[in-house]
Design a protein around this motif. Structure first.
Motif, PDB file in Angstrom:
ATOM      1  N   ASN A 167     -31.262  42.853 -10.555  1.00 37.22           N
ATOM      2  CA  ASN A 167     -29.818  42.783 -10.753  1.00 37.22           C
ATOM      3  C   ASN A 167     -29.461  42.777 -12.229  1.00 37.22           C
ATOM      4  N   GLU A 177     -26.235  41.534 -14.920  1.00 38.51           N
ATOM      5  CA  GLU A 177     -24.983  40.834 -15.174  1.00 38.51           C
ATOM      6  C   GLU A 177     -24.422  41.416 -16.460  1.00 38.51           C
ATOM      7  N   THR A 212     -21.398  41.311 -19.124  1.00 36.75           N
ATOM      8  CA  THR A 212     -20.296  40.482 -19.606  1.00 36.75           C
ATOM      9  C   THR A 212     -19.543  41.247 -20.676  1.00 36.75           C
ATOM     10  N   VAL A 261     -17.127  39.271 -16.016  1.00 36.01           N
ATOM     11  CA  VAL A 261     -18.557  39.190 -15.715  1.00 36.01           C
ATOM     12  C   VAL A 261     -18.768  39.988 -14.437  1.00 36.01           C
ATOM     13  N   THR A 273     -21.481  41.704 -11.768  1.00 35.36           N
ATOM     14  CA  THR A 273     -22.870  41.657 -11.294  1.00 35.36           C
ATOM     15  C   THR A 273     -23.081  42.765 -10.268  1.00 35.36           C
ATOM     16  N   LYS A 283     -26.516  45.563  -8.542  1.00 34.74           N
ATOM     17  CA  LYS A 283     -27.926  45.955  -8.466  1.00 34.74           C
ATOM     18  C   LYS A 283     -28.246  46.923  -9.596  1.00 34.74           C
ATOM     19  N   LYS A 284     -29.358  46.693 -10.257  1.00 29.70           N
ATOM     20  CA  LYS A 284     -29.777  47.532 -11.377  1.00 29.70           C
ATOM     21  C   LYS A 284     -29.924  48.995 -10.967  1.00 29.70           C
ATOM     22  N   GLU A 320     -14.548  34.960  -7.598  1.00 27.36           N
ATOM     23  CA  GLU A 320     -15.237  36.232  -7.805  1.00 27.36           C
ATOM     24  C   GLU A 320     -14.685  37.206  -6.779  1.00 27.36           C
ATOM     25  N   SER A 352     -25.468  42.891 -21.594  1.00 27.76           N
ATOM     26  CA  SER A 352     -26.044  42.850 -20.250  1.00 27.76           C
ATOM     27  C   SER A 352     -27.295  41.983 -20.258  1.00 27.76           C
ATOM     28  N   GLU A 389     -30.572  41.128 -17.351  1.00 22.34           N
ATOM     29  CA  GLU A 389     -31.154  41.420 -16.046  1.00 22.34           C
ATOM     30  C   GLU A 389     -31.692  40.130 -15.442  1.00 22.34           C
TER      31      GLU A 389
END
Length: 157
Positions: free
Chosen positions: A14, A16, A18, A68, A70, A72-73, A105, A154, A156
């Motif tokens: 994943n 994140e 910001t 923020v 989030t 999946k990569k 969220e 970012s 991971e």
């Protein structure tokens, strides 16, 4: 690829992302015009709270807005549209003390191209993948202003 994706079985799955926008001169001009505008006693009271919160945030070196995101990569590997989680933070609304108290969220759509990531929230947040710089407009007093600049980082996990 900007995010330094490594094809390893133990690599994080994943990301994140910001993205923050500071109190730039441009944003301060817009805010000062809004804070000094006419209105009834309720509108003036609300603007005073927003102005006091903004001053607290500036004094504490907090950004005006922060997102923020989030996801999946693997979303970064293919052009397309994907559902992502997003937390929105507005310093004028929350003040310095509550700025990072994440209560909400939402599910948003992220459109991935070779050049940009576009997140469809109230106003589109457009992030250039190569520079990790974003831009987005915002609303003050019912009017749209901007776009304002966003710096994105970012991690991971």
């Amino acid at each position: 690829m900007v995010f330094g994706i490594v094809s390893c079985s133990n690599s994080p799955e994943n990301v994140e992302l910001t993205c923050s926008s500071d109190y730039s001169d441009k944003r301060m001009r817009v805010m000062n015009n809004y804070f000094s505008s006419d209105g009834n006693i309720v509108a003036k009271s609300l603007r005073k709270v927003f102005r006091d919160n903004a001053q607290q945030c500036i004094d504490n070196f907090l950004p005006a807005e922060e997102y923020v995101i989030t996801f999946k990569k693997s979303f970064l590997d293919n052009v397309g549209k994907y559902s992502v989680g997003m937390i929105k933070r507005y310093c004028e609304w929350s003040g310095a003390e509550s700025f990072r108290d994440d209560e909400y969220e939402s599910l948003q759509e992220m459109h991935v191209t070779n050049k940009n990531l576009t997140i469809n929230s109230d106003r589109k947040l457009i992030i250039e993948r190569k520079t990790m710089q974003g831009r987005k407009s915002t609303i003050y007093g019912g009017d749209e202003y901007g776009p304002f600049k966003y710096e994105c980082t970012s991690r991971e996990f």
